[in-house]
Design a protein around this motif. Sequence first.
Motif, PDB file in Angstrom:
ATOM      1  N   ARG A   1      -0.450 -25.205  25.010  1.00 31.28           N
ATOM      2  CA  ARG A   1      -1.634 -24.766  24.304  1.00 31.28           C
ATOM      3  C   ARG A   1      -2.467 -23.986  24.968  1.00 31.28           C
ATOM      4  O   ARG A   1      -3.011 -22.958  24.408  1.00 31.28           O
ATOM      5  CB  ARG A   1      -2.419 -26.147  23.932  1.00 31.28           C
ATOM      6  CG  ARG A   1      -1.889 -27.120  23.259  1.00 31.28           C
ATOM      7  CD  ARG A   1      -3.071 -28.207  22.677  1.00 31.28           C
ATOM      8  NE  ARG A   1      -3.335 -28.991  23.688  1.00 31.28           N
ATOM      9  CZ  ARG A   1      -2.853 -30.107  24.066  1.00 31.28           C
ATOM     10  NH1 ARG A   1      -1.704 -30.757  23.424  1.00 31.28           N
ATOM     11  NH2 ARG A   1      -3.241 -31.067  25.197  1.00 31.28           N
ATOM     12  N   VAL A   2      -2.560 -24.100  26.336  1.00 33.55           N
ATOM     13  CA  VAL A   2      -3.498 -22.889  27.120  1.00 33.55           C
ATOM     14  C   VAL A   2      -2.394 -21.736  27.116  1.00 33.55           C
ATOM     15  O   VAL A   2      -3.188 -20.664  26.849  1.00 33.55           O
ATOM     16  CB  VAL A   2      -3.593 -23.278  28.593  1.00 33.55           C
ATOM     17  CG1 VAL A   2      -4.193 -22.325  29.416  1.00 33.55           C
ATOM     18  CG2 VAL A   2      -4.317 -24.546  28.551  1.00 33.55           C
ATOM     19  N   LEU A   3      -1.400 -21.659  27.133  1.00 33.92           N
ATOM     20  CA  LEU A   3      -0.468 -20.484  27.188  1.00 33.92           C
ATOM     21  C   LEU A   3      -1.026 -19.579  25.913  1.00 33.92           C
ATOM     22  O   LEU A   3      -1.046 -18.517  25.733  1.00 33.92           O
ATOM     23  CB  LEU A   3       0.913 -20.746  27.244  1.00 33.92           C
ATOM     24  CG  LEU A   3       1.996 -19.795  27.513  1.00 33.92           C
ATOM     25  CD1 LEU A   3       1.570 -18.514  28.412  1.00 33.92           C
ATOM     26  CD2 LEU A   3       3.371 -19.976  27.638  1.00 33.92           C
ATOM     27  N   VAL A   4      -0.510 -20.449  24.796  1.00 36.16           N
ATOM     28  CA  VAL A   4      -0.749 -20.010  23.590  1.00 36.16           C
ATOM     29  C   VAL A   4      -2.130 -19.288  23.429  1.00 36.16           C
ATOM     30  O   VAL A   4      -2.358 -17.945  22.674  1.00 36.16           O
ATOM     31  CB  VAL A   4      -0.322 -20.753  22.187  1.00 36.16           C
ATOM     32  CG1 VAL A   4      -0.560 -20.092  21.151  1.00 36.16           C
ATOM     33  CG2 VAL A   4       1.184 -21.173  22.518  1.00 36.16           C
TER      34      VAL A   4
ATOM     35  N   ARG B   1       4.134  -8.140  31.419  1.00 38.61           N
ATOM     36  CA  ARG B   1       4.353  -8.184  29.915  1.00 38.61           C
ATOM     37  C   ARG B   1       5.059  -9.330  29.679  1.00 38.61           C
ATOM     38  O   ARG B   1       5.637  -9.803  30.360  1.00 38.61           O
ATOM     39  CB  ARG B   1       4.784  -7.005  29.128  1.00 38.61           C
ATOM     40  CG  ARG B   1       4.350  -5.501  29.633  1.00 38.61           C
ATOM     41  CD  ARG B   1       3.066  -5.389  28.424  1.00 38.61           C
ATOM     42  NE  ARG B   1       2.562  -4.114  28.776  1.00 38.61           N
ATOM     43  CZ  ARG B   1       1.607  -3.705  29.464  1.00 38.61           C
ATOM     44  NH1 ARG B   1       1.240  -4.195  30.599  1.00 38.61           N
ATOM     45  NH2 ARG B   1       1.382  -2.490  29.376  1.00 38.61           N
ATOM     46  N   VAL B   2       4.825  -9.863  28.536  1.00 44.76           N
ATOM     47  CA  VAL B   2       5.684 -11.034  27.956  1.00 44.76           C
ATOM     48  C   VAL B   2       6.077 -10.969  26.482  1.00 44.76           C
ATOM     49  O   VAL B   2       5.204 -10.357  25.758  1.00 44.76           O
ATOM     50  CB  VAL B   2       4.976 -12.311  28.073  1.00 44.76           C
ATOM     51  CG1 VAL B   2       3.544 -12.441  27.318  1.00 44.76           C
ATOM     52  CG2 VAL B   2       5.831 -13.662  27.629  1.00 44.76           C
ATOM     53  N   ALA B   3       7.224 -11.106  25.864  1.00 46.26           N
ATOM     54  CA  ALA B   3       7.774 -10.755  24.757  1.00 46.26           C
ATOM     55  C   ALA B   3       7.743 -12.152  24.156  1.00 46.26           C
ATOM     56  O   ALA B   3       7.932 -13.182  24.466  1.00 46.26           O
ATOM     57  CB  ALA B   3       9.098 -10.172  24.774  1.00 46.26           C
ATOM     58  N   TRP B   4       7.356 -11.913  22.818  1.00 46.93           N
ATOM     59  CA  TRP B   4       7.388 -13.062  21.703  1.00 46.93           C
ATOM     60  C   TRP B   4       8.489 -12.910  20.836  1.00 46.93           C
ATOM     61  O   TRP B   4       8.553 -11.791  19.976  1.00 46.93           O
ATOM     62  CB  TRP B   4       5.913 -13.285  21.203  1.00 46.93           C
ATOM     63  CG  TRP B   4       6.095 -14.141  19.681  1.00 46.93           C
ATOM     64  CD1 TRP B   4       6.053 -13.762  18.434  1.00 46.93           C
ATOM     65  CD2 TRP B   4       6.631 -15.518  19.833  1.00 46.93           C
ATOM     66  NE1 TRP B   4       6.016 -14.920  17.646  1.00 46.93           N
ATOM     67  CE2 TRP B   4       6.317 -15.919  18.598  1.00 46.93           C
ATOM     68  CE3 TRP B   4       6.746 -16.513  20.765  1.00 46.93           C
ATOM     69  CZ2 TRP B   4       6.661 -17.509  17.977  1.00 46.93           C
ATOM     70  CZ3 TRP B   4       7.224 -17.810  20.338  1.00 46.93           C
ATOM     71  CH2 TRP B   4       7.093 -18.092  19.068  1.00 46.93           C
TER      72      TRP B   4
ATOM     73  N   VAL C   1      -1.566 -16.239  32.550  1.00 49.69           N
ATOM     74  CA  VAL C   1      -0.184 -16.616  31.568  1.00 49.69           C
ATOM     75  C   VAL C   1       1.076 -16.357  32.554  1.00 49.69           C
ATOM     76  O   VAL C   1       1.910 -17.194  32.431  1.00 49.69           O
ATOM     77  CB  VAL C   1      -0.008 -15.320  30.800  1.00 49.69           C
ATOM     78  CG1 VAL C   1       1.183 -15.231  30.286  1.00 49.69           C
ATOM     79  CG2 VAL C   1      -1.145 -15.281  29.447  1.00 49.69           C
ATOM     80  N   ARG C   2       0.944 -15.579  33.640  1.00 53.96           N
ATOM     81  CA  ARG C   2       2.228 -15.592  34.466  1.00 53.96           C
ATOM     82  C   ARG C   2       2.226 -16.975  35.180  1.00 53.96           C
ATOM     83  O   ARG C   2       3.324 -17.529  35.106  1.00 53.96           O
ATOM     84  CB  ARG C   2       1.956 -14.429  35.447  1.00 53.96           C
ATOM     85  CG  ARG C   2       2.817 -14.600  36.748  1.00 53.96           C
ATOM     86  CD  ARG C   2       2.775 -13.384  37.605  1.00 53.96           C
ATOM     87  NE  ARG C   2       3.450 -13.601  38.861  1.00 53.96           N
ATOM     88  CZ  ARG C   2       4.921 -12.930  38.985  1.00 53.96           C
ATOM     89  NH1 ARG C   2       5.239 -12.349  38.013  1.00 53.96           N
ATOM     90  NH2 ARG C   2       5.390 -12.998  40.076  1.00 53.96           N
ATOM     91  N   GLU C   3       1.231 -17.444  35.734  1.00 57.61           N
ATOM     92  CA  GLU C   3       1.209 -18.528  36.317  1.00 57.61           C
ATOM     93  C   GLU C   3       1.720 -19.921  35.517  1.00 57.61           C
ATOM     94  O   GLU C   3       2.736 -20.733  35.894  1.00 57.61           O
ATOM     95  CB  GLU C   3       0.051 -19.030  37.078  1.00 57.61           C
ATOM     96  CG  GLU C   3      -0.294 -18.191  38.161  1.00 57.61           C
ATOM     97  CD  GLU C   3       0.725 -18.176  39.138  1.00 57.61           C
ATOM     98  OE1 GLU C   3       1.573 -19.060  39.682  1.00 57.61           O
ATOM     99  OE2 GLU C   3       1.007 -17.012  39.841  1.00 57.61           O
ATOM    100  N   LEU C   4       1.264 -19.878  34.275  1.00 53.27           N
ATOM    101  CA  LEU C   4       1.539 -20.911  33.208  1.00 53.27           C
ATOM    102  C   LEU C   4       3.286 -20.761  33.101  1.00 53.27           C
ATOM    103  O   LEU C   4       3.885 -21.897  32.999  1.00 53.27           O
ATOM    104  CB  LEU C   4       1.011 -20.567  32.034  1.00 53.27           C
ATOM    105  CG  LEU C   4      -0.571 -20.918  31.968  1.00 53.27           C
ATOM    106  CD1 LEU C   4      -1.131 -20.693  30.808  1.00 53.27           C
ATOM    107  CD2 LEU C   4      -0.591 -22.608  32.077  1.00 53.27           C
TER     108      LEU C   4
END
Length: 249
Positions: free
Chosen positions: A126-129, A57-60, A103-106
């Motif tokens: 940009r790719v991440l978003v 997971r990732v938090a914003w 996403v993890r690798e970015l």
Amino acid sequence: MPLARQSRIWPYGGVHRWPSGATSEPHTHTRGHLVYAAGGVLSVHTEQGTLIVPANRVAWIPAESTHYHRTHGDTDMRIVFLPPSLALRAGTRPAVLLASGLVRELLLTLTGSRPLDRGTRARLHRVLVDELREAAEQPTRLPEPRDDRLRAVARILDDDPADNSSLAVLGRRVGAGARTLSRLFHDELGMTFYEWRTQLRVGHALILLAEGHDTTHVAHACGWANPSSFIAAFTTIVGTTPGRHSRGR
């Protein structure tokens, strides 16, 4: 508060390696940022609720959102600040999103030791978003109740997630009827009491697993009658079994 074993901060991100049990002071940032736990489990506490951030997971966290972090297990926390133009696309409230392999690798590349030039960093942002905009919001965000009676119920179950009291019994303890509480859960939190309690229990389970407890102990400590029912509920919400999660798979 335990001190970070290692910290690196730069204008576009940072790395904090914290021992288990570390807690930051409440703070805000002028820029929105992503928070990722490359190891361990991180809970991010905001005014809108608590975000549980395991490795998938990732938090914003939007700009100017007051929050603090707490670590569960030795935690490798990564932070990526987004430029305002991209932050607008990421949303206006705290959220937990699925972190795909890309996403993890970015995130790891953007917070790695290899310097990135401005153009490369902008492309990766940009790719991440774009990837995160396609990711569904995950149910490891536990919204914060506003009503005092709901807050009282939340405190009871946060202190003892294994409490299997019915909503009627809890209502008598906090001075409200089961029907009233059921309506408040629906209207304020957008879910039933049982959905909310399951999410709370899975959040506690993630923390206990990060602290090294086995599946059977975690199941009973978090209110499940047997490990198989815990594994089923955990897998539905987290997307992997407790065993695979503990092994980092």
